[in-house]
Design a protein around this motif. Sequence first.
Motif, PDB file in Angstrom:
ATOM      1  N   ILE A 150       0.838  -1.206   0.000  1.00 22.27           N
ATOM      2  CA  ILE A 150       0.000   0.000   0.000  1.00 22.27           C
ATOM      3  C   ILE A 150       0.872   1.256   0.000  1.00 22.27           C
ATOM      4  O   ILE A 150       0.585   2.238  -0.683  1.00 22.27           O
ATOM      5  CB  ILE A 150      -1.009  -0.052   1.165  1.00 22.27           C
ATOM      6  N   LEU A 151       1.979   1.201   0.747  1.00 28.07           N
ATOM      7  CA  LEU A 151       2.880   2.368   0.748  1.00 28.07           C
ATOM      8  C   LEU A 151       3.483   2.589  -0.644  1.00 28.07           C
ATOM      9  O   LEU A 151       3.611   3.731  -1.101  1.00 28.07           O
ATOM     10  CB  LEU A 151       3.975   2.186   1.803  1.00 28.07           C
ATOM     11  N   TYR A 152       3.851   1.502  -1.308  1.00 24.49           N
ATOM     12  CA  TYR A 152       4.359   1.648  -2.679  1.00 24.49           C
ATOM     13  C   TYR A 152       3.284   2.275  -3.574  1.00 24.49           C
ATOM     14  O   TYR A 152       3.561   3.113  -4.419  1.00 24.49           O
ATOM     15  CB  TYR A 152       4.748   0.282  -3.271  1.00 24.49           C
ATOM     16  N   TYR A 153       2.061   1.840  -3.351  1.00 30.11           N
ATOM     17  CA  TYR A 153       0.962   2.309  -4.187  1.00 30.11           C
ATOM     18  C   TYR A 153       0.713   3.814  -3.939  1.00 30.11           C
ATOM     19  O   TYR A 153       0.479   4.588  -4.879  1.00 30.11           O
ATOM     20  CB  TYR A 153      -0.284   1.473  -3.871  1.00 30.11           C
ATOM     21  N   ILE A 154       0.807   4.213  -2.684  1.00 31.89           N
ATOM     22  CA  ILE A 154       0.655   5.649  -2.378  1.00 31.89           C
ATOM     23  C   ILE A 154       1.764   6.423  -3.104  1.00 31.89           C
ATOM     24  O   ILE A 154       1.528   7.475  -3.709  1.00 31.89           O
ATOM     25  CB  ILE A 154       0.717   5.913  -0.853  1.00 31.89           C
ATOM     26  N   ALA A 155       2.967   5.859  -3.055  1.00 28.06           N
ATOM     27  CA  ALA A 155       4.101   6.520  -3.720  1.00 28.06           C
ATOM     28  C   ALA A 155       3.819   6.660  -5.215  1.00 28.06           C
ATOM     29  O   ALA A 155       4.032   7.729  -5.813  1.00 28.06           O
ATOM     30  CB  ALA A 155       5.376   5.714  -3.493  1.00 28.06           C
ATOM     31  N   ALA A 168      10.971   4.166   1.012  1.00 28.92           N
ATOM     32  CA  ALA A 168      11.841   3.748   2.125  1.00 28.92           C
ATOM     33  C   ALA A 168      11.031   3.017   3.182  1.00 28.92           C
ATOM     34  O   ALA A 168      11.413   1.934   3.663  1.00 28.92           O
ATOM     35  CB  ALA A 168      12.541   4.968   2.728  1.00 28.92           C
ATOM     36  N   PHE A 169       9.892   3.579   3.549  1.00 27.44           N
ATOM     37  CA  PHE A 169       9.107   2.919   4.610  1.00 27.44           C
ATOM     38  C   PHE A 169       8.391   1.670   4.094  1.00 27.44           C
ATOM     39  O   PHE A 169       8.157   0.740   4.859  1.00 27.44           O
ATOM     40  CB  PHE A 169       8.155   3.907   5.280  1.00 27.44           C
ATOM     41  N   VAL A 183       4.622  13.322   5.031  1.00 24.42           N
ATOM     42  CA  VAL A 183       4.650  11.982   4.432  1.00 24.42           C
ATOM     43  C   VAL A 183       5.578  11.060   5.229  1.00 24.42           C
ATOM     44  O   VAL A 183       5.260   9.893   5.478  1.00 24.42           O
ATOM     45  CB  VAL A 183       5.084  12.085   2.942  1.00 24.42           C
ATOM     46  N   THR A 184       6.713  11.590   5.665  1.00 23.92           N
ATOM     47  CA  THR A 184       7.657  10.783   6.445  1.00 23.92           C
ATOM     48  C   THR A 184       6.980  10.233   7.699  1.00 23.92           C
ATOM     49  O   THR A 184       7.043   9.030   7.993  1.00 23.92           O
ATOM     50  CB  THR A 184       8.868  11.654   6.871  1.00 23.92           C
ATOM     51  N   LEU A 185       6.333  11.130   8.431  1.00 19.35           N
ATOM     52  CA  LEU A 185       5.754  10.723   9.723  1.00 19.35           C
ATOM     53  C   LEU A 185       4.584   9.773   9.515  1.00 19.35           C
ATOM     54  O   LEU A 185       4.437   8.766  10.214  1.00 19.35           O
ATOM     55  CB  LEU A 185       5.338  11.964  10.513  1.00 19.35           C
ATOM     56  N   MET A 186       3.762  10.098   8.535  1.00 23.57           N
ATOM     57  CA  MET A 186       2.621   9.237   8.240  1.00 23.57           C
ATOM     58  C   MET A 186       3.105   7.844   7.818  1.00 23.57           C
ATOM     59  O   MET A 186       2.647   6.815   8.340  1.00 23.57           O
ATOM     60  CB  MET A 186       1.790   9.871   7.119  1.00 23.57           C
ATOM     61  N   ALA A 187       4.052   7.823   6.885  1.00 18.07           N
ATOM     62  CA  ALA A 187       4.493   6.537   6.337  1.00 18.07           C
ATOM     63  C   ALA A 187       5.200   5.706   7.404  1.00 18.07           C
ATOM     64  O   ALA A 187       4.979   4.498   7.507  1.00 18.07           O
ATOM     65  CB  ALA A 187       5.420   6.778   5.145  1.00 18.07           C
ATOM     66  N   GLY A 188       6.038   6.355   8.210  1.00 17.91           N
ATOM     67  CA  GLY A 188       6.745   5.610   9.270  1.00 17.91           C
ATOM     68  C   GLY A 188       5.767   5.006  10.246  1.00 17.91           C
ATOM     69  O   GLY A 188       5.885   3.837  10.641  1.00 17.91           O
ATOM     70  N   SER A 207      16.058  10.644   8.875  1.00 16.85           N
ATOM     71  CA  SER A 207      14.595  10.707   8.995  1.00 16.85           C
ATOM     72  C   SER A 207      13.860   9.604   8.241  1.00 16.85           C
ATOM     73  O   SER A 207      12.639   9.591   8.221  1.00 16.85           O
ATOM     74  CB  SER A 207      14.101  12.067   8.463  1.00 16.85           C
ATOM     75  N   GLY A 208      14.605   8.689   7.653  1.00 19.08           N
ATOM     76  CA  GLY A 208      13.920   7.768   6.770  1.00 19.08           C
ATOM     77  C   GLY A 208      13.780   6.344   7.254  1.00 19.08           C
ATOM     78  O   GLY A 208      13.273   5.502   6.523  1.00 19.08           O
ATOM     79  N   GLY A 209      14.211   6.028   8.445  1.00 23.35           N
ATOM     80  CA  GLY A 209      14.162   4.605   8.782  1.00 23.35           C
ATOM     81  C   GLY A 209      14.003   4.327  10.252  1.00 23.35           C
ATOM     82  O   GLY A 209      12.988   4.666  10.853  1.00 23.35           O
ATOM     83  N   ARG A 210      15.057   3.766  10.817  1.00 21.82           N
ATOM     84  CA  ARG A 210      14.958   3.220  12.165  1.00 21.82           C
ATOM     85  C   ARG A 210      14.510   4.253  13.196  1.00 21.82           C
ATOM     86  O   ARG A 210      13.821   3.927  14.141  1.00 21.82           O
ATOM     87  CB  ARG A 210      16.313   2.665  12.606  1.00 21.82           C
ATOM     88  N   GLU A 211      14.961   5.491  13.004  1.00 21.52           N
ATOM     89  CA  GLU A 211      14.658   6.488  14.021  1.00 21.52           C
ATOM     90  C   GLU A 211      13.143   6.683  14.168  1.00 21.52           C
ATOM     91  O   GLU A 211      12.614   6.739  15.273  1.00 21.52           O
ATOM     92  CB  GLU A 211      15.332   7.796  13.639  1.00 21.52           C
ATOM     93  N   VAL A 212      12.454   6.788  13.042  1.00 16.89           N
ATOM     94  CA  VAL A 212      11.002   6.949  13.102  1.00 16.89           C
ATOM     95  C   VAL A 212      10.377   5.628  13.589  1.00 16.89           C
ATOM     96  O   VAL A 212       9.476   5.627  14.429  1.00 16.89           O
ATOM     97  CB  VAL A 212      10.433   7.340  11.718  1.00 16.89           C
ATOM     98  N   LEU A 213      10.884   4.530  13.096  1.00 17.02           N
ATOM     99  CA  LEU A 213      10.286   3.233  13.442  1.00 17.02           C
ATOM    100  C   LEU A 213      10.454   2.908  14.924  1.00 17.02           C
ATOM    101  O   LEU A 213       9.599   2.272  15.533  1.00 17.02           O
ATOM    102  CB  LEU A 213      10.887   2.133  12.571  1.00 17.02           C
TER     103      LEU A 213
END
Length: 792
Positions: free
Chosen positions: A580-585, A623-624, A668-673, A771-777
């Motif tokens: 779904i994230l790919y699809y949003i992208a 990324a997410f 988008v970063t926060l939502m996707a993470g 901002s793109g990975g582990r930190e948000v997760l």
Amino acid sequence: MSVAEILDDLEYGPAPESDTEAREWLAQHADGTQLFIDGEWRKPASGQWFDTLDPATGAVLARIAQADGTDVDAAVAAARQAQAPWAALPGHARARCLYAIARLIQKNSRLFAVIEALDNGKPIRETRDIDVPLVARHFYHHAGWAQLMASEMPDRAPVGVCGQIIPWNFPLLMMAWKIAPAIALGNTVVLKPAEFTSLTAILFADICRMAGVPKGVVNIITGDGATGELIVRHPDIDKLAFTGSTEVGRKIREASAGSGKALTLELGGKSPFIVFDDADLDSAVEGVVDAIWFNQGQVCCAGSRLLIQETVHDAFIAKLKERLTTLRVGPPLDKAIDVGAIVDKVQLDRITSLVEQGRSEGAEVFQTQLEPSKGGYFFPPTLMTNVHPASTCARVEIFGPVLVAMSFRTPDEAVALANNTEYGLAASVWSESINLALDMAPKIKAGVIWINSTNLFDASAGFGGYKESGYGREGGREGAFAYTKPKWIAAAKPIEEAPVKLAAIGTEPGFAGIDRTAKLYIGGKQARPDGGYSRAIAAHDGSLAGEIGDGNRKDIRNAVEAARKAAGWAKASEHLRAQILYYIAENLEARADEFAGRLAMLTGERKPRARREVEAAVARLFAFAGWADKYEGAVHRPPFTGLALAMNEPVGVVGIVAPEAPGLLAFVTLMAGAIAAGNTVVMVPSEAQALLATDLYQVLDTSDLPGGVVNIVTGDRRALGLELAKHDAVDAIWAFGPQGMAETFEKASAGNLKQTWCETVARDWNDEAVSGGREVLRHATQVKNIWVPWGE
Ligand code: NAI
């Protein structure tokens, strides 16, 4: 007594442990203990001491120094001075210090065990076989983290000076849980033990000296809650770590709001102990003994709510009563004792009154007979049946050797009862069916699940709660992380926000007469704002860019309800979430031009630059999506039979107040993470750039995202964020804005102790590593450790 009589009787004789060395140690402190500051022993500035008692006799054991503000200042100053040089040492040097501490604890293990038993009242059998070995293990394990920090956490730095406040139920162990990870990862500490049980921390300070810990790295100050408060409020402390009551945890959350101090809280519990009809009932009975009569039930994760499947309820209760009568209550230093003394009269009175309240609410109370007390604070192991799930004794943490029993019919009912509490620290599940047990584990909202076992702890496995049992983990990789911060923060600037200029309400050019006000996005549908007001968003040149709905409290409530209803998202496979994230992208990219145009209009950026932000947002979604099925847990192998499966679970409903800029990429970063990890979200977008969020509705609508997973309420970020921070059905609040915003939200979060990620410094949203990975997760998940039996 003749041998024949002894064999007839089979009563235990006393098997006392010698307290000679401990008494000698106490005699050395006959003038009153001192404070350990900057590697030296100092008298308290106040010139005041208070008595600490032997709970088994009520006699005074020692006089403990009462630290005041001057002492706290001195300890914090020493810790501050020591921190940079300590952090600058090679990890190996710190590792050697922790290793030396571990060795010295083992060398002095009997003295520690006896002093702990004397001071706390817990049986020597437990201090000797459980507390002290776990303490040594904790230092060994964390010596490893000191050594490995540079290679395993290359982008992390120590947090700084840590204020650590611990309770009286596991004085030495809680101290180890706090100090070992902190100093391993380059922090320095000011630790305050609980006023009832300061002695082993004082002995530990001497161990630090012997181990060559540099002065100022470990500071131990004693005192009561007032001393604790001084630590909490001290401006030069970077992180607070607290274990204790939920009530005090809440106060600490409020008092530290907006201070920028990192905070971890390990609070109370009312943990379920669930027995299915196919369980090995005799083993389960022994499990109950460990769950609630270990440490006199003064255990935050005690299995204090017994839930028994109806078909075996009576048989199990009968077995339990029989076993209960064989428990031996008595002096802690007797090696044959199962249950020792309650820590203090205050606690004894609290337990007594809660049991009486249970009785008055209709509970049947079964207790063993106590031998006449000789002045100590003893309470008999107690079983309460005929208890209603809503009664006080079934809800409140009694923190004593008191078990309340209830029954259930089906596994679903067991889950509902287990989760029917504001706490979420631990649970035990007993069944010979692996399918059933492992089916229960993800459904119970708690940080630790023990399958056919209970009260197992290890330094390699994180420990900590869900819901009002607090947040953060102690032990494991995640516990170590909690004593670090990202390196980029050191150079980051505070977020500053200019007041958002709105345009005058008018008609959008080109659409005369047609209302094009963007609505809110709730439950997968566009919804008119409850208040019926809108906001005019200005373009960079001040002209009207468009109108958005002005959300209010009711809209937030509706959005939270929609997010809760969409909780099934947590059960969607990671593969599906990724798709779904790919699809949003993909759908965002298809409209990249339009978004870039909107961005350029709002910010005045040139279009190619605006386009780059859209492209970065597309990449971030990728990324997410990539992370969705890769942010996996771990399998821990504690040094005894069993595995601990560390699962990254979503936090639940996350309220997100996005930063003012970059309006699209940060949003988008926060939502996707958050949704990659299985959370559902209520998002409050940038005010000036809110149209970017409202433009996303159609992207989300066409991307197969189930309704309610993402909800968007536009309007005043402070007002809407505050509603989210206060809302009891929101599990975490994330906010990116100035310090004042963090303070308000963090304070409001104390109600249900929701997790907070309120960042007041500007991060680089473009940098994927930041901002793109582990930190948000990491913020988007909480670790659940599921202990399962394992062969070999
Ligand atoms: P508490 O939470 O008051 O004390 C824990 C520590 O916090 C002690 O070191 C104390 O001096 C310190 N403290 C107290 N007030 C403070 C404040 N305002 N600011 C900073 N530090 C402060 O626990 P207490 O009063 O000893 O026990 C009361 C109840 O708390 C128990 O009956 C039990 O239900 C629960 N409790 C839970 C624990 C857990 O591990 N979950 C541990 C101890 C108590």
